[in-house]
Design a protein around this motif. Structure first.
Motif, PDB file in Angstrom:
ATOM      1  N   MET A   1       0.849  -1.169   0.000  1.00 57.09           N
ATOM      2  CA  MET A   1       0.000   0.000   0.000  1.00 57.09           C
ATOM      3  C   MET A   1       0.892   1.229   0.000  1.00 57.09           C
ATOM      4  O   MET A   1       1.800   1.336   0.786  1.00 57.09           O
ATOM      5  CB  MET A   1      -0.899  -0.049   1.234  1.00 57.09           C
ATOM      6  N   GLN A   5      -2.574   5.837  -0.556  1.00 56.20           N
ATOM      7  CA  GLN A   5      -3.753   5.000  -0.406  1.00 56.20           C
ATOM      8  C   GLN A   5      -3.970   4.670   1.060  1.00 56.20           C
ATOM      9  O   GLN A   5      -3.031   4.441   1.795  1.00 56.20           O
ATOM     10  CB  GLN A   5      -3.611   3.705  -1.185  1.00 56.20           C
ATOM     11  N   GLN A   6      -5.239   4.655   1.451  1.00 59.13           N
ATOM     12  CA  GLN A   6      -5.595   4.302   2.808  1.00 59.13           C
ATOM     13  C   GLN A   6      -6.701   3.262   2.744  1.00 59.13           C
ATOM     14  O   GLN A   6      -7.569   3.352   1.903  1.00 59.13           O
ATOM     15  CB  GLN A   6      -6.132   5.519   3.571  1.00 59.13           C
ATOM     16  N   SER A   7      -6.658   2.303   3.639  1.00 57.42           N
ATOM     17  CA  SER A   7      -7.765   1.362   3.695  1.00 57.42           C
ATOM     18  C   SER A   7      -8.587   1.693   4.933  1.00 57.42           C
ATOM     19  O   SER A   7      -8.216   2.522   5.731  1.00 57.42           O
ATOM     20  CB  SER A   7      -7.262  -0.083   3.729  1.00 57.42           C
ATOM     21  N   ALA A  11      -9.979   5.576   5.052  1.00 58.73           N
ATOM     22  CA  ALA A  11     -10.531   5.793   3.710  1.00 58.73           C
ATOM     23  C   ALA A  11     -12.051   5.801   3.726  1.00 58.73           C
ATOM     24  O   ALA A  11     -12.686   6.370   2.857  1.00 58.73           O
ATOM     25  CB  ALA A  11     -10.020   4.734   2.742  1.00 58.73           C
ATOM     26  N   TRP A  86     -11.407   2.413  -0.398  1.00 60.27           N
ATOM     27  CA  TRP A  86     -10.051   2.855  -0.685  1.00 60.27           C
ATOM     28  C   TRP A  86     -10.131   4.304  -1.117  1.00 60.27           C
ATOM     29  O   TRP A  86     -11.118   4.718  -1.732  1.00 60.27           O
ATOM     30  CB  TRP A  86      -9.426   2.014  -1.799  1.00 60.27           C
ATOM     31  N   SER A  88      -7.635   7.717  -2.656  1.00 57.81           N
ATOM     32  CA  SER A  88      -6.370   8.230  -3.158  1.00 57.81           C
ATOM     33  C   SER A  88      -6.660   9.533  -3.886  1.00 57.81           C
ATOM     34  O   SER A  88      -7.587   9.589  -4.702  1.00 57.81           O
ATOM     35  CB  SER A  88      -5.719   7.219  -4.104  1.00 57.81           C
ATOM     36  N   HIS A  92     -12.693   8.212  -3.997  1.00 52.01           N
ATOM     37  CA  HIS A  92     -13.037   7.060  -3.159  1.00 52.01           C
ATOM     38  C   HIS A  92     -13.585   5.937  -4.019  1.00 52.01           C
ATOM     39  O   HIS A  92     -14.423   6.175  -4.892  1.00 52.01           O
ATOM     40  CB  HIS A  92     -14.081   7.469  -2.113  1.00 52.01           C
ATOM     41  N   ARG A  95     -12.937  -1.499  -2.944  1.00 49.70           N
ATOM     42  CA  ARG A  95     -12.088  -2.593  -3.413  1.00 49.70           C
ATOM     43  C   ARG A  95     -12.695  -3.896  -2.913  1.00 49.70           C
ATOM     44  O   ARG A  95     -12.911  -4.071  -1.719  1.00 49.70           O
ATOM     45  CB  ARG A  95     -10.667  -2.450  -2.873  1.00 49.70           C
ATOM     46  N   LEU A 101     -11.403  -2.616  -8.274  1.00 47.51           N
ATOM     47  CA  LEU A 101     -11.862  -1.344  -7.734  1.00 47.51           C
ATOM     48  C   LEU A 101     -13.162  -0.943  -8.426  1.00 47.51           C
ATOM     49  O   LEU A 101     -13.270  -1.031  -9.652  1.00 47.51           O
ATOM     50  CB  LEU A 101     -10.812  -0.248  -7.935  1.00 47.51           C
TER      51      LEU A 101
END
Length: 131
Positions: A1, A5-7, A11, A86, A88, A92, A95, A101
């Motif tokens: 990751m 990107q954040q999960s 996110a 997810w 970035s 948004h 995933r 995605l």
């Protein structure tokens, strides 16, 4: 990751809030009950279609469409095995466990133009997780 990107949970913060705000607004303003079920996306698709038929300008409903898209994403996350939000660059996506995605917020915009369906997006995303 990557650092961009954040999960979940970070996110998910914004889309979860947008979805919850939409559920509240629809319950209070339109008397439409949304329960985060896949079946409720039929009502969402119909509501977007009604807004479009009224001739409402896209700019006037942009945040409403964002909320409906976030709601559809939450349906996928809540009912999909391993699905997660997810983010970035301010965008948004959801995933799914198979690594695909999905962009329910953009799909809500396509619904408004008569070219998309949140119900079908959810069906396809849930189906992809099982294959």
């Amino acid at each position: 990751m990557t650092t961009q990107q954040q999960s979940r949970p970070q996110a998910a913060t914004k889309p979860v809030r947008w979805a919850a705000d939409t559920v509240t607004a629809m319950r209070e303003g339109a008397r439409l009950r949304l329960d985060y079920s896949a079946q409720s996306l039929w009502r969402v698709d119909r509501t977007i279609e009604e807004i479009r038929r009224e001739g409402t300008p896209h700019a006037a409903v942009r945040s409403v469409l964002r909320g409906f898209g976030a709601y559809a994403g939450e349906v996928i996350v809540r009912h999909g095995d391993g699905a997660e939000w997810w983010a970035s660059g301010g965008e948004h996506w959801v995933r799914t466990a198979d690594g695909r995605l999905w962009d329910p917020i953009e799909e809500a915009g396509r619904c408004f133009t008569g070219q998309g369906s949140l119900r079908l997006l959810c069906r396809d995303a849930m189906r992809s997780e099982r294959t």
